[in-house]
Design a protein around this motif. Structure first.
Motif, PDB file in Angstrom:
ATOM      1  N   HIS A 246      26.990  55.868  32.637  1.00 37.15           N
ATOM      2  CA  HIS A 246      27.048  55.538  34.218  1.00 37.15           C
ATOM      3  C   HIS A 246      27.435  54.217  34.392  1.00 37.15           C
ATOM      4  CE1 HIS A 246      25.748  56.031  38.291  1.00 37.15           C
ATOM      5  NE2 HIS A 246      25.399  54.725  38.380  1.00 37.15           N
ATOM      6  N   TRP A 247      28.523  54.182  35.436  1.00 40.22           N
ATOM      7  CA  TRP A 247      29.189  53.175  35.906  1.00 40.22           C
ATOM      8  C   TRP A 247      29.742  53.150  37.345  1.00 40.22           C
ATOM      9  CZ3 TRP A 247      29.343  48.578  33.228  1.00 40.22           C
ATOM     10  CH2 TRP A 247      30.130  47.626  33.673  1.00 40.22           C
ATOM     11  N   GLU A 248      29.424  52.149  38.078  1.00 40.61           N
ATOM     12  CA  GLU A 248      29.643  52.189  39.582  1.00 40.61           C
ATOM     13  C   GLU A 248      30.710  51.003  39.725  1.00 40.61           C
ATOM     14  OE1 GLU A 248      26.473  52.828  42.290  1.00 40.61           O
ATOM     15  OE2 GLU A 248      25.176  53.935  40.759  1.00 40.61           O
ATOM     16  N   ALA A 249      31.563  51.243  40.548  1.00 41.23           N
ATOM     17  CA  ALA A 249      32.713  50.201  40.661  1.00 41.23           C
ATOM     18  C   ALA A 249      32.267  49.298  41.843  1.00 41.23           C
ATOM     19  CB  ALA A 249      34.047  50.879  41.254  1.00 41.23           C
ATOM     20  N   SER A 250      31.450  49.736  42.528  1.00 39.74           N
ATOM     21  CA  SER A 250      30.724  48.867  43.419  1.00 39.74           C
ATOM     22  C   SER A 250      29.600  47.755  43.034  1.00 39.74           C
ATOM     23  CB  SER A 250      29.900  49.821  44.393  1.00 39.74           C
ATOM     24  OG  SER A 250      29.105  50.627  44.106  1.00 39.74           O
ATOM     25  N   ALA A 251      29.132  48.272  41.924  1.00 42.74           N
ATOM     26  CA  ALA A 251      28.352  47.146  41.309  1.00 42.74           C
ATOM     27  C   ALA A 251      29.125  46.438  40.488  1.00 42.74           C
ATOM     28  CB  ALA A 251      27.338  48.084  40.052  1.00 42.74           C
ATOM     29  N   GLU A 252      30.120  46.402  39.817  1.00 42.45           N
ATOM     30  CA  GLU A 252      31.154  45.904  39.175  1.00 42.45           C
ATOM     31  C   GLU A 252      31.819  44.862  40.440  1.00 42.45           C
ATOM     32  OE1 GLU A 252      35.305  45.862  36.686  1.00 42.45           O
ATOM     33  OE2 GLU A 252      34.081  47.713  36.599  1.00 42.45           O
ATOM     34  N   ALA A 253      31.990  45.214  41.418  1.00 42.87           N
ATOM     35  CA  ALA A 253      32.635  44.254  42.300  1.00 42.87           C
ATOM     36  C   ALA A 253      31.678  43.415  42.926  1.00 42.87           C
ATOM     37  CB  ALA A 253      32.710  45.218  43.617  1.00 42.87           C
ATOM     38  N   ILE A 254      30.378  43.670  42.606  1.00 48.38           N
ATOM     39  CA  ILE A 254      29.264  42.515  43.055  1.00 48.38           C
ATOM     40  C   ILE A 254      29.093  41.373  41.702  1.00 48.38           C
ATOM     41  CG2 ILE A 254      26.829  41.966  43.415  1.00 48.38           C
ATOM     42  CD1 ILE A 254      26.958  44.985  45.041  1.00 48.38           C
ATOM     43  N   HIS A 255      28.925  42.069  40.703  1.00 41.20           N
ATOM     44  CA  HIS A 255      28.661  41.190  39.485  1.00 41.20           C
ATOM     45  C   HIS A 255      30.077  40.714  38.740  1.00 41.20           C
ATOM     46  CE1 HIS A 255      29.107  44.616  36.748  1.00 41.20           C
ATOM     47  NE2 HIS A 255      27.933  45.168  37.324  1.00 41.20           N
ATOM     48  N   GLY A 256      30.909  41.441  38.962  1.00 36.35           N
ATOM     49  CA  GLY A 256      32.292  40.752  38.196  1.00 36.35           C
ATOM     50  C   GLY A 256      32.377  41.187  36.882  1.00 36.35           C
ATOM     51  N   ILE A 257      31.511  41.985  36.221  1.00 39.05           N
ATOM     52  CA  ILE A 257      31.453  42.169  34.670  1.00 39.05           C
ATOM     53  C   ILE A 257      31.960  43.267  34.575  1.00 39.05           C
ATOM     54  CG2 ILE A 257      29.979  42.361  32.696  1.00 39.05           C
ATOM     55  CD1 ILE A 257      27.838  40.735  34.149  1.00 39.05           C
ATOM     56  N   SER A 258      33.176  43.662  33.789  1.00 40.74           N
ATOM     57  CA  SER A 258      33.800  44.958  33.460  1.00 40.74           C
ATOM     58  C   SER A 258      33.379  45.506  32.203  1.00 40.74           C
ATOM     59  CB  SER A 258      35.388  44.550  33.335  1.00 40.74           C
ATOM     60  OG  SER A 258      35.868  43.851  32.112  1.00 40.74           O
ATOM     61  N   ARG A 259      33.608  46.778  32.038  1.00 41.92           N
ATOM     62  CA  ARG A 259      33.300  47.393  30.629  1.00 41.92           C
ATOM     63  C   ARG A 259      33.744  46.872  29.676  1.00 41.92           C
ATOM     64  NH1 ARG A 259      33.244  54.046  31.866  1.00 41.92           N
ATOM     65  NH2 ARG A 259      32.202  53.888  33.847  1.00 41.92           N
ATOM     66  N   ASP A 260      35.021  46.491  29.775  1.00 40.48           N
ATOM     67  CA  ASP A 260      35.950  45.721  28.808  1.00 40.48           C
ATOM     68  C   ASP A 260      35.053  44.370  28.441  1.00 40.48           C
ATOM     69  OD1 ASP A 260      38.366  45.453  27.102  1.00 40.48           O
ATOM     70  OD2 ASP A 260      38.837  43.660  28.269  1.00 40.48           O
ATOM     71  N   THR A 261      34.816  43.713  29.272  1.00 35.78           N
ATOM     72  CA  THR A 261      33.947  42.451  29.098  1.00 35.78           C
ATOM     73  C   THR A 261      32.853  42.789  28.278  1.00 35.78           C
ATOM     74  OG1 THR A 261      34.790  41.440  30.967  1.00 35.78           O
ATOM     75  CG2 THR A 261      32.857  40.523  30.123  1.00 35.78           C
ATOM     76  N   LEU A 262      32.236  43.794  28.467  1.00 39.52           N
ATOM     77  CA  LEU A 262      31.050  44.265  27.780  1.00 39.52           C
ATOM     78  C   LEU A 262      31.308  44.567  26.382  1.00 39.52           C
ATOM     79  CD1 LEU A 262      29.024  46.084  30.327  1.00 39.52           C
ATOM     80  CD2 LEU A 262      28.512  43.651  29.700  1.00 39.52           C
ATOM     81  N   ARG A 263      32.566  45.372  26.273  1.00 42.44           N
ATOM     82  CA  ARG A 263      32.859  45.863  24.663  1.00 42.44           C
ATOM     83  C   ARG A 263      33.422  44.665  23.957  1.00 42.44           C
ATOM     84  NH1 ARG A 263      34.657  50.573  27.583  1.00 42.44           N
ATOM     85  NH2 ARG A 263      36.616  49.421  28.156  1.00 42.44           N
ATOM     86  N   ARG A 264      33.976  43.698  24.673  1.00 45.65           N
ATOM     87  CA  ARG A 264      34.444  42.460  23.703  1.00 45.65           C
ATOM     88  C   ARG A 264      33.093  41.447  23.517  1.00 45.65           C
ATOM     89  NH1 ARG A 264      38.117  39.713  26.817  1.00 45.65           N
ATOM     90  NH2 ARG A 264      37.802  40.879  28.516  1.00 45.65           N
ATOM     91  N   HIS A 265      32.272  41.166  24.470  1.00 48.65           N
ATOM     92  CA  HIS A 265      31.564  39.919  24.581  1.00 48.65           C
ATOM     93  C   HIS A 265      30.103  40.561  24.657  1.00 48.65           C
ATOM     94  CE1 HIS A 265      34.983  37.224  24.867  1.00 48.65           C
ATOM     95  NE2 HIS A 265      35.291  37.942  25.880  1.00 48.65           N
ATOM     96  N   GLY A 266      29.744  41.611  24.971  1.00 48.74           N
ATOM     97  CA  GLY A 266      28.366  42.241  24.846  1.00 48.74           C
ATOM     98  C   GLY A 266      27.724  42.194  23.439  1.00 48.74           C
ATOM     99  N   ARG A 267      26.362  41.879  23.515  1.00 47.50           N
ATOM    100  CA  ARG A 267      25.565  41.979  22.274  1.00 47.50           C
ATOM    101  C   ARG A 267      25.022  43.153  22.039  1.00 47.50           C
ATOM    102  NH1 ARG A 267      22.486  36.306  22.420  1.00 47.50           N
ATOM    103  NH2 ARG A 267      21.680  37.079  20.645  1.00 47.50           N
TER     104      ARG A 267
END
Length: 166
Positions: A47-68
């Motif tokens: 599940h992913w909401e663009a409106s949530a990403e607009a608030i926190h500014g964390i992209s799926r790509d950022t999570l793939r690259r830097h998420g633990r």
């Protein structure tokens, strides 16, 4: 807990509904230390909401690259918090997101997460929104990220505690 500075947790998520999941956990420790843990989504978290990403500014790509990985994040939280009480200002969403994280990790949560309101008296509750706006205005930060948000909650609690004459 009166007189002590509580440990605060804040969570950023993939969205706002029941299918959302945690993507970042931020901590403001009693010592003043802050921690931020980006979370690589579990394989069944989609599940992913663009409106949530607009608030926190964390992209799926950022999570793939830097998420633990979820297990690593759950274990890191337990390492920092085992046996301790922690608090949040959005318990009705933060608690389920924390449960989602620990269930996906297959790890038992070894700390307590409670609503910050449990620590507050009526005077603090009444002043909360006004004080939080003052704290935000004094610390102009454009990023809406979990460790910063946890710190803002902690500073709001501290100020409300003092103003309530506790």
């Amino acid at each position: 807990m009166p007189g002590k500075i509580p440990i605060i947790i804040d969570i950023e998520a993939s969205g706002f509904g029941a299918a959302s999941y945690p993507i970042e956990v931020g901590l403001a420790m009693s010592s003043g230390q802050r921690h931020s843990l980006l979370i690589e989504p579990a394989s069944d978290w989609s599940h992913w909401e663009a409106s949530a990403e607009a608030i926190h500014g964390i992209s799926r790509d950022t999570l793939r690259r830097h998420g633990r990985p979820v297990r690593e994040v759950a274990e890191a939280l337990n390492d920092l918090l085992t046996g301790r009480s922690t608090y949040c200002d959005g318990w009705v969403v933060d608690k389920p997101w924390m449960t989602t994280l620990f269930q996906a990790a297959g790890v038992a949560m070894q700390f307590r997460l409670s609503p910050i309101e449990q620590l507050m008296n009526e005077a603090q509750v009444e002043r909360w929104d006004t004080i939080k706006q003052q704290v935000l205005a004094e610390h102009d930060e454009s990023r809406h990220r979990a460790s910063y948000d946890a710190w803002i909650i902690q500073q709001t609690y501290r100020r409300s505690y003092k103003q309530a004459g506790r």
